[in-house]
Design a protein around this motif. Structure first.
Motif, PDB file in Angstrom:
ATOM      1  N   SER A   5      16.026 -27.641  22.440  1.00 57.48           N
ATOM      2  CA  SER A   5      17.335 -27.195  21.944  1.00 57.48           C
ATOM      3  C   SER A   5      18.151 -26.711  23.132  1.00 57.48           C
ATOM      4  CB  SER A   5      17.154 -26.062  20.925  1.00 57.48           C
ATOM      5  OG  SER A   5      18.407 -25.577  20.489  1.00 57.48           O
ATOM      6  N   PRO A   6      19.316 -27.314  23.408  1.00 60.67           N
ATOM      7  CA  PRO A   6      20.058 -27.009  24.633  1.00 60.67           C
ATOM      8  C   PRO A   6      20.647 -25.609  24.628  1.00 60.67           C
ATOM      9  CG  PRO A   6      21.368 -28.400  23.197  1.00 60.67           C
ATOM     10  CD  PRO A   6      20.001 -28.320  22.572  1.00 60.67           C
ATOM     11  N   ILE A   7      21.001 -25.151  25.816  1.00 59.74           N
ATOM     12  CA  ILE A   7      21.535 -23.811  25.991  1.00 59.74           C
ATOM     13  C   ILE A   7      22.845 -23.640  25.224  1.00 59.74           C
ATOM     14  CG2 ILE A   7      22.732 -24.456  28.116  1.00 59.74           C
ATOM     15  CD1 ILE A   7      22.145 -21.619  29.153  1.00 59.74           C
ATOM     16  N   GLN A   8      22.993 -22.488  24.623  1.00 61.89           N
ATOM     17  CA  GLN A   8      24.217 -22.122  23.924  1.00 61.89           C
ATOM     18  C   GLN A   8      24.393 -20.607  24.024  1.00 61.89           C
ATOM     19  OE1 GLN A   8      23.764 -22.141  19.475  1.00 61.89           O
ATOM     20  NE2 GLN A   8      21.803 -23.124  19.949  1.00 61.89           N
ATOM     21  N   THR A   9      25.588 -20.150  23.698  1.00 61.17           N
ATOM     22  CA  THR A   9      25.872 -18.717  23.723  1.00 61.17           C
ATOM     23  C   THR A   9      25.903 -18.182  22.301  1.00 61.17           C
ATOM     24  OG1 THR A   9      27.169 -18.942  25.750  1.00 61.17           O
ATOM     25  CG2 THR A   9      27.510 -16.945  24.455  1.00 61.17           C
ATOM     26  N   VAL A  10      25.239 -17.056  22.081  1.00 60.62           N
ATOM     27  CA  VAL A  10      25.216 -16.431  20.762  1.00 60.62           C
ATOM     28  C   VAL A  10      25.651 -14.974  20.896  1.00 60.62           C
ATOM     29  CG1 VAL A  10      23.437 -17.938  19.847  1.00 60.62           C
ATOM     30  CG2 VAL A  10      22.768 -15.840  21.008  1.00 60.62           C
ATOM     31  N   SER A  11      26.241 -14.458  19.845  1.00 61.26           N
ATOM     32  CA  SER A  11      26.714 -13.077  19.860  1.00 61.26           C
ATOM     33  C   SER A  11      26.264 -12.353  18.600  1.00 61.26           C
ATOM     34  CB  SER A  11      28.244 -13.027  19.960  1.00 61.26           C
ATOM     35  OG  SER A  11      28.830 -13.465  18.744  1.00 61.26           O
ATOM     36  N   TYR A  12      26.179 -11.063  18.699  1.00 62.82           N
ATOM     37  CA  TYR A  12      25.806 -10.236  17.551  1.00 62.82           C
ATOM     38  C   TYR A  12      26.828 -10.400  16.423  1.00 62.82           C
ATOM     39  CZ  TYR A  12      25.188  -6.070  14.687  1.00 62.82           C
ATOM     40  OH  TYR A  12      25.023  -5.212  13.628  1.00 62.82           O
ATOM     41  N   LYS A  13      28.108 -10.444  16.777  1.00 56.62           N
ATOM     42  CA  LYS A  13      29.152 -10.553  15.763  1.00 56.62           C
ATOM     43  C   LYS A  13      28.978 -11.817  14.931  1.00 56.62           C
ATOM     44  CE  LYS A  13      34.190 -10.630  15.199  1.00 56.62           C
ATOM     45  NZ  LYS A  13      35.496 -10.579  15.902  1.00 56.62           N
ATOM     46  N   GLU A  14      28.722 -12.964  15.594  1.00 52.86           N
ATOM     47  CA  GLU A  14      28.545 -14.221  14.877  1.00 52.86           C
ATOM     48  C   GLU A  14      27.276 -14.196  14.028  1.00 52.86           C
ATOM     49  OE1 GLU A  14      28.496 -16.844  18.156  1.00 52.86           O
ATOM     50  OE2 GLU A  14      30.666 -17.148  18.203  1.00 52.86           O
ATOM     51  N   SER A  15      26.256 -13.493  14.503  1.00 53.40           N
ATOM     52  CA  SER A  15      24.975 -13.473  13.793  1.00 53.40           C
ATOM     53  C   SER A  15      25.057 -12.699  12.486  1.00 53.40           C
ATOM     54  CB  SER A  15      23.885 -12.853  14.674  1.00 53.40           C
ATOM     55  OG  SER A  15      24.032 -11.446  14.761  1.00 53.40           O
ATOM     56  N   LYS A  16      26.129 -11.934  12.301  1.00 51.28           N
ATOM     57  CA  LYS A  16      26.270 -11.162  11.061  1.00 51.28           C
ATOM     58  C   LYS A  16      26.592 -12.065   9.872  1.00 51.28           C
ATOM     59  CE  LYS A  16      28.506  -7.234  11.369  1.00 51.28           C
ATOM     60  NZ  LYS A  16      29.573  -6.275  11.711  1.00 51.28           N
ATOM     61  N   THR A  17      27.075 -13.285  10.140  1.00 48.88           N
ATOM     62  CA  THR A  17      27.368 -14.228   9.056  1.00 48.88           C
ATOM     63  C   THR A  17      26.403 -15.411   9.046  1.00 48.88           C
ATOM     64  OG1 THR A  17      28.987 -15.338  10.476  1.00 48.88           O
ATOM     65  CG2 THR A  17      29.803 -13.614   8.985  1.00 48.88           C
ATOM     66  N   GLU A  18      25.845 -15.738  10.204  1.00 47.64           N
ATOM     67  CA  GLU A  18      24.891 -16.844  10.254  1.00 47.64           C
ATOM     68  C   GLU A  18      23.918 -16.617  11.402  1.00 47.64           C
ATOM     69  OE1 GLU A  18      24.799 -21.724  10.127  1.00 47.64           O
ATOM     70  OE2 GLU A  18      26.608 -20.688  10.805  1.00 47.64           O
ATOM     71  N   LYS A  19      22.639 -16.830  11.138  1.00 45.18           N
ATOM     72  CA  LYS A  19      21.626 -16.657  12.170  1.00 45.18           C
ATOM     73  C   LYS A  19      21.849 -17.651  13.306  1.00 45.18           C
ATOM     74  CE  LYS A  19      18.243 -15.398   8.631  1.00 45.18           C
ATOM     75  NZ  LYS A  19      17.066 -15.844   7.860  1.00 45.18           N
ATOM     76  N   PRO A  20      21.572 -17.242  14.552  1.00 46.24           N
ATOM     77  CA  PRO A  20      21.644 -18.211  15.654  1.00 46.24           C
ATOM     78  C   PRO A  20      20.773 -19.423  15.356  1.00 46.24           C
ATOM     79  CG  PRO A  20      21.372 -15.975  16.501  1.00 46.24           C
ATOM     80  CD  PRO A  20      21.199 -15.891  15.011  1.00 46.24           C
ATOM     81  N   LYS A  21      21.381 -20.613  15.440  1.00 44.19           N
ATOM     82  CA  LYS A  21      20.669 -21.834  15.061  1.00 44.19           C
ATOM     83  C   LYS A  21      20.254 -22.627  16.291  1.00 44.19           C
ATOM     84  CE  LYS A  21      21.928 -24.262  11.478  1.00 44.19           C
ATOM     85  NZ  LYS A  21      22.625 -25.208  10.563  1.00 44.19           N
ATOM     86  N   LEU A  22      18.981 -22.988  16.324  1.00 45.88           N
ATOM     87  CA  LEU A  22      18.417 -23.814  17.381  1.00 45.88           C
ATOM     88  C   LEU A  22      18.277 -25.236  16.838  1.00 45.88           C
ATOM     89  CD1 LEU A  22      15.679 -21.205  18.193  1.00 45.88           C
ATOM     90  CD2 LEU A  22      17.488 -21.846  19.799  1.00 45.88           C
ATOM     91  N   THR A  23      19.136 -26.145  17.281  1.00 44.33           N
ATOM     92  CA  THR A  23      19.044 -27.536  16.858  1.00 44.33           C
ATOM     93  C   THR A  23      18.163 -28.273  17.847  1.00 44.33           C
ATOM     94  OG1 THR A  23      21.252 -27.439  15.881  1.00 44.33           O
ATOM     95  CG2 THR A  23      20.326 -29.622  16.289  1.00 44.33           C
ATOM     96  N   CYS A  60      19.534 -20.054   6.173  1.00 46.24           N
ATOM     97  CA  CYS A  60      19.856 -19.559   7.504  1.00 46.24           C
ATOM     98  C   CYS A  60      20.996 -18.549   7.463  1.00 46.24           C
ATOM     99  CB  CYS A  60      20.230 -20.727   8.423  1.00 46.24           C
ATOM    100  SG  CYS A  60      18.791 -21.669   8.954  1.00 46.24           S
ATOM    101  N   SER A  61      21.395 -18.122   6.277  1.00 44.93           N
ATOM    102  CA  SER A  61      22.383 -17.057   6.201  1.00 44.93           C
ATOM    103  C   SER A  61      21.772 -15.777   6.740  1.00 44.93           C
ATOM    104  CB  SER A  61      22.846 -16.853   4.763  1.00 44.93           C
ATOM    105  OG  SER A  61      21.754 -16.485   3.945  1.00 44.93           O
ATOM    106  N   SER A  62      22.602 -14.884   7.261  1.00 41.48           N
ATOM    107  CA  SER A  62      22.098 -13.713   7.964  1.00 41.48           C
ATOM    108  C   SER A  62      22.259 -12.455   7.135  1.00 41.48           C
ATOM    109  CB  SER A  62      22.839 -13.542   9.296  1.00 41.48           C
ATOM    110  OG  SER A  62      22.376 -12.418   9.983  1.00 41.48           O
ATOM    111  N   GLU A  63      21.317 -11.535   7.358  1.00 48.65           N
ATOM    112  CA  GLU A  63      21.403 -10.222   6.733  1.00 48.65           C
ATOM    113  C   GLU A  63      21.370  -9.129   7.798  1.00 48.65           C
ATOM    114  OE1 GLU A  63      18.290 -10.007   3.883  1.00 48.65           O
ATOM    115  OE2 GLU A  63      19.111 -11.602   2.624  1.00 48.65           O
ATOM    116  N   VAL A  64      21.935  -9.420   8.976  1.00 50.76           N
ATOM    117  CA  VAL A  64      21.960  -8.462  10.073  1.00 50.76           C
ATOM    118  C   VAL A  64      22.768  -7.229   9.680  1.00 50.76           C
ATOM    119  CG1 VAL A  64      22.770  -8.097  12.430  1.00 50.76           C
ATOM    120  CG2 VAL A  64      21.653 -10.239  11.808  1.00 50.76           C
ATOM    121  N   GLU A  65      22.325  -6.067  10.116  1.00 54.07           N
ATOM    122  CA  GLU A  65      22.987  -4.825   9.763  1.00 54.07           C
ATOM    123  C   GLU A  65      24.335  -4.679  10.460  1.00 54.07           C
ATOM    124  OE1 GLU A  65      20.322  -1.460  10.213  1.00 54.07           O
ATOM    125  OE2 GLU A  65      18.623  -2.821  10.170  1.00 54.07           O
TER     126      GLU A  65
END
Length: 256
Positions: free
Chosen positions: A151-169, A4-9
Motif C-alpha cells: 500500500s503506497p505512502i499517503q498522509t493521514v490526519s486525526y481530523k480525517e480519521s474522525k469520519t473514516e479510518k485511515p485506509k490502506l489499499t 471502515c467508519s470511524s468511532e475516534v473520540e
C-alpha cells in the motif's frame, strides 16, 4: 464485512494516546492467492484472510517513530475485501498523540505464513514448489506464501480519521498464472493428471516503490532459472504466484 467508519473520540480526549484504527482493502481488480479459487470466480471472491499479517509503517515530522517507517504488525479482523485491522500485539500499536500532527503511512503484506517484517522488503523470492503444504496456515500451500502486497505512502490526519479510518489499499506486486485444463478430443481425464510445472522461471528479484499503480516494480531479476511447480487448485485448474516476467516460450508440463 467490518465497516471502515470511524468511532475516534473528540479532540478533548487526548488525556491519553488514542489507538489509530486502520482499514485495509484490496485495490480494484486485485486477485488473491489467499482464497481457494474456483475456475468461475470473479474479483469479488478475492479477500483477505484472517491468517494474513500486514506491516503498517508510519512516520511524522515530530520524530515520534524516528521518521523511518518501521512497521508494526496488524491482522485483518474478518475475511473480506475490506476489513478493519487490529494490532497482533496490543502494546505494539500506533496512536494519535495530537490532533495537529499529520502522519505518513504505508503498508505491506508478505505471503500468508511468512514472518512479517518491520522493514519494507527491497527484494523478494517466490517458492519454487507451490504445491507444498504450508503447515496448515492460510490455504495451506506455498502458493499463498509467495504473495506480496503493498500500500503506497499517503498522509493521514486525526481530523480525517474522525469520519473514516485511515485506509490502506493493497496492490499485488507479484503476478498470478492460472491454467484451466480441458480434455476434449483426448483419451485423458482430470484424474490422469497429478501435477503441473513450468520451466525456466525466475524466482527472485530486487523490488522498489513507484508512484503509479501497482506502486512497485522489480529489477535485477535473478539469472538463475528453475522449474516451478504449480498448486493443484481443482481437478482441472493449476495456479502459481510468480515474479512478473515474460513467460512466452516457457514449457508447461503435465505429469501423470
Amino acid at each position: 464485512m467490518t465497516s471502515c467508519s470511524s468511532e475516534v473520540e473528540n479532540d478533548d480526549a487526548f488525556t491519553k494516546p488514542i489507538p489509530i484504527e486502520f482499514c485495509a482493502s484490496l485495490g480494484s481488480n486485485e486477485f488473491s492467492s489467499r482464497t481457494t479459487a474456483a475456475s468461475s470466480e470473479s474479483s469479488t471472491d478475492y479477500k483477505f484472510s484472517t491468517y494474513d499479517r500486514i506491516s503498517v509503517a508510519m512516520s511524522d515530522n515530530y520524530g515520534l517513530w524516528g521518521g523511518n517507517f518501521k512497521g508494526k504488525i496488524y491482522k485483518p479482523s474478518t475475511a473480506a475485501r475490506e476489513t478493519t485491522l487490529t494490532a497482533v500485539t496490543a502494546n505494539d500499536a500506533f496512536y494519535w498523540y495530537s490532533s495537529l500532527v499529520n502522519y505518513g503511512m504505508k503498508a505491506w503484506s508478505l505471503g500468508t505464513g511468512r514472518t512479517p517484517t518491520a522493514d519494507l522488503p527491497t527484494s523478494y523470492e517466490v517458492y519454487q514448489d507451490q504445491n507444498i503444504d504450508n503447515n496448515g496456515v492460510g490455504d495451506a500451500y506455498k502458493l499463498s506464501e509467495s504473495d506480496f502486497l503493498y500500500s503506497p505512502i499517503q498522509t493521514v490526519s486525526y481530523k480525517e480519521s474522525k469520519t473514516e479510518k485511515p485506509k490502506l489499499t493493497m496492490y499485488h506486486q507479484n503476478a498470478q498464472v492460472c491454467f484451466n485444463l480441458t480434455f476434449a478430443g483426448t483419451d485423458l481425464t482430470s484424474s490422469d493428471i497429478t501435477g503441473a510445472t513450468i520451466s525456466d522461471m525466475t524466482m527472485k528479484g530486487d523490488w522498489s516503490e513507484t508512484t503509479t499503480a501497482p506502486y512497485g516494480k522489480y529489477s535485477n531479476l535473478s539469472n538463475e532459472k528453475k522449474t516451478l511447480t504449480l498448486k493443484k487448485n481443482t481437478a482441472t485448474q493449476y495456479r502459481a504466484i510468480v515474479i512478473p516476467q515474460n513467460i512466452a516460450g516457457k514449457v508447461l508440463t503435465l505429469q501423470n
